[in-house]
Design an enzyme around this catalytic site. Structure first.
Site, PDB file in Angstrom:
ATOM      1  N   ARG A 307      46.188 -57.548 -35.717  1.00 54.64           N
ATOM      2  CA  ARG A 307      47.417 -58.307 -35.502  1.00 54.64           C
ATOM      3  C   ARG A 307      47.099 -59.785 -35.486  1.00 54.64           C
ATOM      4  O   ARG A 307      46.104 -60.210 -34.844  1.00 54.64           O
ATOM      5  CB  ARG A 307      48.066 -57.925 -34.151  1.00 54.64           C
ATOM      6  CG  ARG A 307      48.824 -56.621 -34.172  1.00 54.64           C
ATOM      7  CD  ARG A 307      50.045 -56.699 -35.100  1.00 54.64           C
ATOM      8  NE  ARG A 307      50.747 -55.453 -35.225  1.00 54.64           N
ATOM      9  CZ  ARG A 307      50.527 -54.528 -36.170  1.00 54.64           C
ATOM     10  NH1 ARG A 307      49.588 -54.729 -37.079  1.00 54.64           N
ATOM     11  NH2 ARG A 307      51.252 -53.446 -36.218  1.00 54.64           N
ATOM     12  N   ASP A 331      44.814 -60.093 -43.045  1.00 59.64           N
ATOM     13  CA  ASP A 331      45.934 -59.277 -43.534  1.00 59.64           C
ATOM     14  C   ASP A 331      47.174 -59.487 -42.673  1.00 59.64           C
ATOM     15  O   ASP A 331      48.264 -59.080 -43.040  1.00 59.64           O
ATOM     16  CB  ASP A 331      45.512 -57.795 -43.494  1.00 59.64           C
ATOM     17  CG  ASP A 331      46.577 -56.875 -44.055  1.00 59.64           C
ATOM     18  OD1 ASP A 331      47.103 -57.178 -45.155  1.00 59.64           O
ATOM     19  OD2 ASP A 331      46.900 -55.854 -43.407  1.00 59.64           O
ATOM     20  N   GLU A 336      55.134 -63.392 -39.384  1.00 65.67           N
ATOM     21  CA  GLU A 336      55.087 -62.779 -40.713  1.00 65.67           C
ATOM     22  C   GLU A 336      56.460 -62.806 -41.360  1.00 65.67           C
ATOM     23  O   GLU A 336      57.427 -62.382 -40.718  1.00 65.67           O
ATOM     24  CB  GLU A 336      54.566 -61.334 -40.594  1.00 65.67           C
ATOM     25  CG  GLU A 336      53.113 -61.316 -40.153  1.00 65.67           C
ATOM     26  CD  GLU A 336      52.484 -59.919 -40.169  1.00 65.67           C
ATOM     27  OE1 GLU A 336      53.204 -58.933 -40.424  1.00 65.67           O
ATOM     28  OE2 GLU A 336      51.279 -59.838 -39.924  1.00 65.67           O
ATOM     29  N   HIS A 355      49.986 -58.267 -45.105  1.00 67.62           N
ATOM     30  CA  HIS A 355      50.060 -57.087 -44.226  1.00 67.62           C
ATOM     31  C   HIS A 355      50.071 -55.796 -45.046  1.00 67.62           C
ATOM     32  O   HIS A 355      51.021 -55.006 -44.995  1.00 67.62           O
ATOM     33  CB  HIS A 355      51.304 -57.177 -43.326  1.00 67.62           C
ATOM     34  CG  HIS A 355      51.177 -56.344 -42.082  1.00 67.62           C
ATOM     35  ND1 HIS A 355      51.723 -56.715 -40.872  1.00 67.62           N
ATOM     36  CD2 HIS A 355      50.571 -55.146 -41.858  1.00 67.62           C
ATOM     37  CE1 HIS A 355      51.473 -55.787 -39.961  1.00 67.62           C
ATOM     38  NE2 HIS A 355      50.768 -54.825 -40.549  1.00 67.62           N
ATOM     39  N   GLY A 357      47.524 -53.486 -44.907  1.00 66.75           N
ATOM     40  CA  GLY A 357      46.562 -52.509 -44.387  1.00 66.75           C
ATOM     41  C   GLY A 357      47.014 -51.066 -44.506  1.00 66.75           C
ATOM     42  O   GLY A 357      46.230 -50.179 -44.876  1.00 66.75           O
TER      43      GLY A 357
HETATM   44  N1  LIG Z   1      47.173 -54.166 -40.991  1.00 71.06           N
HETATM   45  C1  LIG Z   1      47.753 -52.996 -40.931  1.00 71.06           C
HETATM   46  O1  LIG Z   1      48.552 -52.653 -41.796  1.00 71.06           O
HETATM   47  C2  LIG Z   1      47.430 -52.067 -39.842  1.00 71.06           C
HETATM   48  C3  LIG Z   1      47.096 -52.568 -38.625  1.00 71.06           C
HETATM   49  N2  LIG Z   1      46.797 -51.723 -37.619  1.00 71.06           N
HETATM   50  C4  LIG Z   1      46.441 -52.313 -36.337  1.00 71.06           C
HETATM   51  O2  LIG Z   1      45.073 -52.035 -36.078  1.00 71.06           O
HETATM   52  C5  LIG Z   1      44.862 -51.986 -34.689  1.00 71.06           C
HETATM   53  C6  LIG Z   1      44.060 -50.740 -34.328  1.00 71.06           C
HETATM   54  O3  LIG Z   1      44.758 -49.565 -34.699  1.00 71.06           O
HETATM   55  P1  LIG Z   1      44.169 -48.138 -34.270  1.00 71.06           P
HETATM   56  O4  LIG Z   1      42.716 -48.137 -34.456  1.00 71.06           O
HETATM   57  O5  LIG Z   1      44.963 -47.135 -34.955  1.00 71.06           O
HETATM   58  O6  LIG Z   1      44.529 -48.148 -32.732  1.00 71.06           O
HETATM   59  P2  LIG Z   1      43.696 -47.443 -31.569  1.00 71.06           P
HETATM   60  O7  LIG Z   1      44.578 -47.456 -30.410  1.00 71.06           O
HETATM   61  O8  LIG Z   1      43.138 -46.152 -32.046  1.00 71.06           O
HETATM   62  O9  LIG Z   1      42.479 -48.433 -31.299  1.00 71.06           O
HETATM   63  C7  LIG Z   1      42.605 -49.648 -30.633  1.00 71.06           C
HETATM   64  C8  LIG Z   1      41.345 -49.838 -29.791  1.00 71.06           C
HETATM   65  O10 LIG Z   1      41.364 -51.140 -29.261  1.00 71.06           O
HETATM   66  C9  LIG Z   1      40.786 -51.064 -27.987  1.00 71.06           C
HETATM   67  N3  LIG Z   1      41.092 -52.235 -27.199  1.00 71.06           N
HETATM   68  C10 LIG Z   1      42.160 -52.450 -26.382  1.00 71.06           C
HETATM   69  N4  LIG Z   1      42.037 -53.657 -25.801  1.00 71.06           N
HETATM   70  C11 LIG Z   1      40.884 -54.200 -26.240  1.00 71.06           C
HETATM   71  C12 LIG Z   1      40.218 -55.421 -26.002  1.00 71.06           C
HETATM   72  N5  LIG Z   1      40.730 -56.334 -25.165  1.00 71.06           N
HETATM   73  N6  LIG Z   1      39.055 -55.638 -26.624  1.00 71.06           N
HETATM   74  C13 LIG Z   1      38.537 -54.731 -27.464  1.00 71.06           C
HETATM   75  N7  LIG Z   1      39.114 -53.555 -27.732  1.00 71.06           N
HETATM   76  C14 LIG Z   1      40.282 -53.299 -27.140  1.00 71.06           C
HETATM   77  C15 LIG Z   1      41.317 -49.778 -27.424  1.00 71.06           C
HETATM   78  O11 LIG Z   1      40.506 -49.313 -26.371  1.00 71.06           O
HETATM   79  C16 LIG Z   1      41.273 -48.871 -28.623  1.00 71.06           C
HETATM   80  O12 LIG Z   1      40.057 -48.147 -28.667  1.00 71.06           O
HETATM   81  C17 LIG Z   1      46.257 -52.046 -34.054  1.00 71.06           C
HETATM   82  O13 LIG Z   1      46.515 -53.362 -33.665  1.00 71.06           O
HETATM   83  C18 LIG Z   1      47.166 -51.698 -35.164  1.00 71.06           C
HETATM   84  O14 LIG Z   1      48.435 -52.216 -34.974  1.00 71.06           O
HETATM   85  C19 LIG Z   1      46.766 -50.373 -37.772  1.00 71.06           C
HETATM   86  C20 LIG Z   1      47.104 -49.828 -38.976  1.00 71.06           C
HETATM   87  C21 LIG Z   1      47.486 -50.647 -40.102  1.00 71.06           C
HETATM   88  O1  LIG Z   2      50.543 -49.397 -38.369  1.00 67.51           O
HETATM   89  C1  LIG Z   2      50.386 -50.593 -38.116  1.00 67.51           C
HETATM   90  O2  LIG Z   2      50.052 -51.020 -37.020  1.00 67.51           O
HETATM   91  C2  LIG Z   2      50.602 -51.559 -39.163  1.00 67.51           C
HETATM   92  O3  LIG Z   2      50.348 -52.710 -38.952  1.00 67.51           O
HETATM   93  C3  LIG Z   2      51.229 -51.139 -40.412  1.00 67.51           C
HETATM   94  O4  LIG Z   2      52.365 -51.921 -40.555  1.00 67.51           O
HETATM   95  P1  LIG Z   2      53.456 -51.569 -41.651  1.00 67.51           P
HETATM   96  O5  LIG Z   2      54.010 -50.236 -41.317  1.00 67.51           O
HETATM   97  O6  LIG Z   2      52.770 -51.555 -42.977  1.00 67.51           O
HETATM   98  O7  LIG Z   2      54.481 -52.639 -41.544  1.00 67.51           O
END
Ligand SMILES: NC(=O)C1=CN([C@@H]2O[C@H](COP(=O)(O)OP(=O)(O)OC[C@H]3O[C@@H](n4cnc5c(N)ncnc54)[C@H](O)[C@@H]3O)[C@@H](O)[C@H]2O)C=CC1
Ligand SMILES: O=C(O)C(=O)COP(=O)(O)O
Length: 619
Positions: A307, A331, A336, A355, A357
């Site tokens: 994010r 990304d 945004e 964005h 990902g």
């Molecule tokens: N760019 C995109 O399109 C996408 C972005 N994302 C983003 O990626 C991130 C991770 O997603 P997931 O792995 O599915 O979530 P997840 O919940 O599986 O992993 C997040 C991890 O961050 C850790 N965490 C929480 N606070 C923290 C801190 N202060 N320092 C370090 N680690 C910390 C948690 O313990 C957890 O293990 C989210 O912000 C999500 O929104 C996810 C999918 C697509």
């Molecule tokens: O799943 C997430 O956290 C994402 O950032 C993906 O975002 P989007 O559904 O592609 O707008």
């Protein structure tokens, strides 16, 4: 629109209202395992009653019954607003269940205007689901589905206050996000985007775009969750040395893929590449700032697929200009889309994607199905495994607790009606007697239902599992729980539930214990909730229909006298039970009645000479 009230529409607030006999087992069968009646084994298919019960827990299904001109009753479909592009497979699934309104690019005003006509809203990261949206919904919206992981664009506090369930699709885009992280890492290291742009501008700059190798370099994965661990796995495949920082991740999971969990300082201070994979929370907001950039190894390369808000973007521009950060690949952005003149986006050492990902065909189809199933399930009253603002209760626990859920609500409803005035309640104690180890008894559902039973008759708030604790707190109601381990069969989760209300006056003094608390207790018998104790008196009456509690001098003929008065008024008695503390002194008569006796009938009961007090209670 599906459920817009019309003259032909009867609006029910949920699949089952609390005054109907939804707890009647629809298909009960018993088989006898021994001569002891208490060991009757219950085979109860919850096909109807279970889903009804769970609907009541969530009250997500705002089902309207419409009559056509011939008076035939039909259940119109709910309406689901999809405000951002969703995969076709998910849309098909939604359309088979609901009227689906795909309206993309709505302004905040348009979203607020539409939302009161919708039962559910499905968003991605581009829609801000603010408090104003929940206010504009006027109680109609029951579930927000986030087709993805990050729920930072949904005001969870407001959703919870309005009793709206929020579900997400946490698994289907993990690989896509991890692959994009790796794509950004390797393309940044080799200047792919910059070199491509320069060639398209007619240049051939071989020496300008000499890159760096990744093999042998240290990658710090910040946030070792689903995406972070997949990035780590892939980076190890590229020959990188991977460390990770995550205060909540189990070290053994990291060790299993050859990753050391380290402190924040150690991670940022030793890494050549830093890849961000934590959620945006108040704790991670701008965690990468001037101070933390200053602690990084000079020439570090940064990847952000998490994010934008976790980075102070102005500080990053400064770090890029000073050379602390050699390159960044981003990304995601604080705003945004970012402003067109954003210094960060325009920076020559920064690679950007809009964005993307989660944007692979595979991930989007997967996410769409995952969220469609979760939203449809929630509208059907099922508890979602991906609920963000409600406890996730495994289906097997739910099915086991179903009849106790009904019992808990009815006890709460009864107890509050025994309070004089029905207000001023501050402290409620729920006592569960169970043969099970306290750790293996999850009482959140039961507590929510007691809360629902207590609050709903004395307020206009609809209580469900999402907002029960919040609503209780807001009303200054302290609900404490006590578990007593009893020596009975651990086959059933709960032996009895007792609800005590303290520091109030009762309109039925016999319901008071010695400590001054109103107290009622119930059990589930053969799948049906029963009232088994009122104050110190034992009774045994099934909790169906309505109830009359009568305190009388314990003498012969009382059942007949009161029964006759009810019979004369055509009030059907379904159950009767008498409980006493001492023989021939005082007794409590609990009478289950199908109809509410009119005032005259109630007066006549009160005039029976041996009747000392009585109360009529609606279940
Ligand atoms: N760019 C995109 O399109 C996408 C972005 N994302 C983003 O990626 C991130 C991770 O997603 P997931 O792995 O599915 O979530 P997840 O919940 O599986 O992993 C997040 C991890 O961050 C850790 N965490 C929480 N606070 C923290 C801190 N202060 N320092 C370090 N680690 C910390 C948690 O313990 C957890 O293990 C989210 O912000 C999500 O929104 C996810 C999918 C697509
Ligand atoms: O799943 C997430 O956290 C994402 O950032 C993906 O975002 P989007 O559904 O592609 O707008």
């Amino acid at each position: 629109m599906a459920s817009t009230p019309s003259p032909h529409t009867t609006h029910l607030h949920s699949l089952i209202s609390s005054s109907t006999n939804h707890n009647k087992p629809s298909n009960l069968s018993f088989f006898h395992t021994s001569s002891n009646p208490s060991s009757f084994k219950l085979i109860h298919s919850f096909s109807t009653s279970f889903s009804s019960t769970i609907s009541n827990v969530l009250k997500t299904a705002d089902i309207s019954l419409s009559r056509d001109l011939n008076g035939v009753v039909s259940t119109p479909k709910p309406t689901i607003l999809v405000s951002e592009k969703l995969g076709e497979a998910g849309l098909d699934l939604l359309r088979s269940f609901a009227d689906v309104d795909c309206s993309y690019d709505l302004s905040p005003q348009d979203l607020c205007a539409k939302i009161s006509l919708c039962d559910a809203l499905i968003v991605r990261s581009g829609t801000k689901v603010t408090r104003e949206v929940f206010e504009a919904a006027q109680g109609r919206i029951k579930v927000v589905g986030r087709a993805g992981v990050g729920i930072d664009n949904v005001d969870l506090q407001a959703a919870t206050e309005f009793g709206c369930l929020v579900v997400n699709a946490p698994t289907a885009n993990t690989i896509a996000a991890a692959e994009h992280g790796i794509a950004l890492l390797t393309s940044m290291a080799r200047n792919v985007a910059q070199a491509d742009a320069s060639m398209k501008a007619g240049k051939w700059l071989r020496s300008k775009y000499v890159g760096v190798s990744v093999v042998g370099k240290t990658l710090a994965v910040m946030g070792f969750g689903k995406v972070g661990s997949e990035v780590a796995r892939r980076a190890k495949g590229l020959g990188m040395h991977v460390i990770a920082h995550d205060p909540y991740a189990p070290a053994d999971r990291a060790r299993a893929i050859g990753v050391d969990l380290v402190s924040f300082e150690q991670a940022i201070g030793t890494a050549d590449f830093i890849s961000l994979h934590m959620p945006l929370t108040p704790a991670t907001n701008k965690v990468f700032n001037d101070d933390t950039f200053a602690k990084m190894k000079k020439g570090v390369r940064l990847i952000n697929v998490a994010r934008g808000g976790v980075i102070d973007e102005d500080a990053l521009v400064r770090a890029l200009d000073s050379g602390i950060v050699a390159q960044a690949a981003l990304d995601v952005f604080t705003v945004e889309p970012p402003p067109k003149d954003s210094k960060l986006v325009q920076h020559e050492n920064v690679t950007v994607t809009p964005h993307l990902g989660a944007s692979t065909k595979e991930a989007q189809e997967g996410v769409a199905i995952e969220i469609a199933e979760a939203v449809v399930g929630a509208l059907n009253g099922e508890l979602s495994a991906t609920a963000v603002n409600a406890p996730m209760v495994p289906p097997e626990v739910l099915s086991e607790l179903a009849p106790y859920v009904v019992l808990a609500e009815k006890l709460g409803r009864l107890a509050v009606q025994l309070v004089t005035g029905g207000s001023g309640i501050q402290s409620v104690k729920v006592v569960y007697k169970s043969a099970r180890d306290p750790d293996s008894l999850d009482t959140r559902l039961l507590r929510a239902m007691v809360t629902k039973g207590i609050i709903e008759p004395i307020s206009d708030t609809i209580i469900n599992l999402v907002n029960a604790d919040f609503s209780a707190k807001q009303k200054g109601l302290r609900i404490s729980e006590e578990r007593i381990i009893v020596d009975s069969s651990p086959e059933y989760p709960v032996e009895s539930i007792q609800v005590q209300i303290s520091n109030v006056q009762s309109k039925f003094a016999s319901a008071l214990l010695e400590n001054g608390n109103i107290s009622i207790e119930g059990k589930v018998k053969y799948g049906i909730p029963h009232l088994t104790r009122v104050g110190p008196f034992s009774v045994d009456v099934s909790l169906e229909g309505n109830l009359i509690l009568c305190k009388q001098v314990d003498q012969p003929g009382m059942i007949g006298k009161v029964g006759n008065i009810l019979g004369e008024s055509n009030v059907n008695v379904s159950f009767m039970s008498v409980g006493r503390t001492v023989k021939r002194k005082h007794a409590i008569m609990a009478i289950g009645v199908d109809e509410e006796p009119d005032k005259d009938t109630q007066k006549k009961i009160g005039e029976v000479s041996a009747v000392e007090e009585f109360v009529f209670l609606k279940l």
